[in-house]
Motif scaffolding. Structure first.
Motif, short mmCIF file in Angstrom:
data_model
loop_
_atom_site.label_atom_id
_atom_site.label_comp_id
_atom_site.label_asym_id
_atom_site.label_seq_id
_atom_site.Cartn_x
_atom_site.Cartn_y
_atom_site.Cartn_z
N LYS A 120 50.68 11.70 25.98
CA LYS A 120 50.48 12.40 24.72
C LYS A 120 51.53 13.50 24.66
CE LYS A 120 45.51 11.47 24.34
NZ LYS A 120 44.15 12.06 24.23
N ASN B 156 54.14 8.17 35.10
CA ASN B 156 53.69 7.07 35.96
C ASN B 156 53.77 7.41 37.44
OD1 ASN B 156 53.30 5.61 33.63
ND2 ASN B 156 55.04 4.25 33.93
N GLN C 199 57.70 8.65 30.11
CA GLN C 199 56.64 7.77 30.62
C GLN C 199 56.82 7.52 32.12
OE1 GLN C 199 53.89 6.27 28.71
NE2 GLN C 199 53.28 6.17 30.87
N LYS D 188 48.92 5.32 32.29
CA LYS D 188 48.49 6.50 31.56
C LYS D 188 49.49 6.78 30.43
CE LYS D 188 47.45 11.42 32.14
NZ LYS D 188 47.44 12.56 33.09
N GLN D 189 49.04 6.59 29.21
CA GLN D 189 49.91 6.82 28.07
C GLN D 189 50.14 8.32 27.85
OE1 GLN D 189 51.61 4.54 26.40
NE2 GLN D 189 50.73 2.95 27.70
#
Length: 384
Positions: free
Chosen positions: A63, A146, A142, A60-61
């Motif tokens: 934002k 995760n 990130q 999942k990137q």
């Protein structure tokens, strides 16, 4: 999975089903006993939807609402210190996401058993040492995403951070790392420590912690640890000391970053507090600002005799001073003792100086030494 290994897992992590599952999978992975196919089959037999594997494999990137110029910086000590109490019970998951080995994480768990904050802190600082991948705030964000950890705590910690300050921190750290072996193996630091103490970027306790190491290399490493942690003005004073005491080439290799630092940020601002707001006695600051002048210009014998007669220094302490091999070593020991005495010791020291006409001007100079808020701010960083 062998029953004995499974029993070991349950024994090592009693009452923590999540860690049992985690280390079970890690054990199978490291022993090449598991692939996604086996996990898929296992989930089917347990009647758990295989879509969990899809979720795991799909990154999942983020934002992010954190500005890019902060995300691309390496987090400072202050950021990691403020972040560690907010992370919670995700030490193992976070460590794995940040690239630590299972052995490293288990060692951290054992070293700081029952201290969750210390475990989190050690994980973060261990990760930041790895330069295979630049350990940026973006990587950290990130990793939080995760493992299903909200990034609100990270946003809160960095919301008021100046990116120029972070970049300046990187400049200092990188330049020291590039020249670390030369600094550790090539320099004698006794005079440099004198210089740094006089400029208030080291305390007498710092010096003791550095010099308690038997070897010069270990002393140099201890000094570098302090400079990396405190950055400016300790870094600039170190560079100036190297240049002053015969290491011009090394100083020049480090000095270019001082220019970059001054362009990026002033890392130690002048505090607004008045002198009375600082919990550092003025007489100690005056002594320390004259440290180099004192140890290089006085002969200690009559001064020590006076201090013993006034019961400022004991006979045993006087004998300890005499164990120094040179006059400067003896004077350094005398100064160390004075820093640990009350103000009366300082007063009697000035009296002893004035009893010898040669040192009367020095006594006046020490007594009239100006102490500024910047002096206090600089020295205060030594006690944080």
């Amino acid at each position: 999975m062998e029953e004995m290994v499974w029993n070991d897992m349950e024994y090592n992590y009693p009452g923590n089903a999540q860690l049992v599952k985690f280390f079970t999978l890690m054990h199978l992975k490291e022993n090449d006993e598991i692939r996604f196919t086996e996990v898929d089959n296992g989930l089917r037999e347990m009647e758990i939807t295989q879509h969990k594997l899809c979720v795991v494999r799909r990154i999942k990137q983020v934002k992010s609402s954190i500005p890019d110029d902060i995300l691309d910086c390496i987090p400072s000590d202050e950021i990691l210190d403020r972040l560690t109490p907010l992370i919670g019970k995700i030490v193992f998951q976070l460590g794995i996401e940040l690239g630590l080995s299972v052995e490293e994480i288990e060692s951290i768990k054992e070293k700081y058993d029952c201290d969750l904050t210390a475990q989190n802190k050690e994980v973060l600082f261990t990760w930041r040492k790895d330069r295979t991948v630049k350990p940026t705030i973006r990587v950290l964000e990130q990793a939080f995403v995760n493992i299903g950890k909200g990034v609100r705590c990270l946003k809160e910690v960095v919301k008021d951070v100046d990116p120029n300050t972070l970049k300046a921190v990187e400049i200092v750290t990188d330049r020291i790392r590039e020249n670390k072996n030369r600094i550790i193996h090539d320099i004698q630091i006794t005079q440099i420590l004198d210089h740094m103490m006089t400029n208030l970027v080291l305390s007498i306790d710092d010096r003791h912690r550095i010099e308690q190491h038997a070897g010069q290399d270990d002393q140099n490493k201890a000094l570098l640890d302090i400079v990396i942690k405190r950055r400016e003005p300790a870094y600039g004073v170190l560079v100036d000391g190297l240049n002053t005491y015969g290491y011009e080439e090394l100083a020049n290799d480090l000095k270019c970053d001082s220019q970059e630092i001054s362009q990026n940020a002033a890392l130690v601002p002048v505090e607004n507090e008045g002198l009375s707001d600082w919990n550092i006695p003025l007489y100690k600051v005056r002594l320390q600002k004259n440290y180099l002048k004192i140890i290089t210009s006085i002969h200690h014998k009559n001064i020590v005799d006076h201090l013993i007669s006034r019961e400022v220094v004991s006979i045993d302490e006087g004998e300890k001073i005499e164990t120094g091999k040179t006059t400067q070593e003896k004077n350094r020991t005398l100064m160390t003792l004075l820093f640990r005495k009350h103000e009366q010791g300082y007063i009697e020291f000035l009296t002893a100086l004035r009893k010898d006409s040669v040192y009367a001007d020095l006594a006046d100079e020490i007594e009239n030494t100006a102490v500024t808020s910047r002096d206090m701010s600089t020295l205060h960083t030594c006690y944080k």
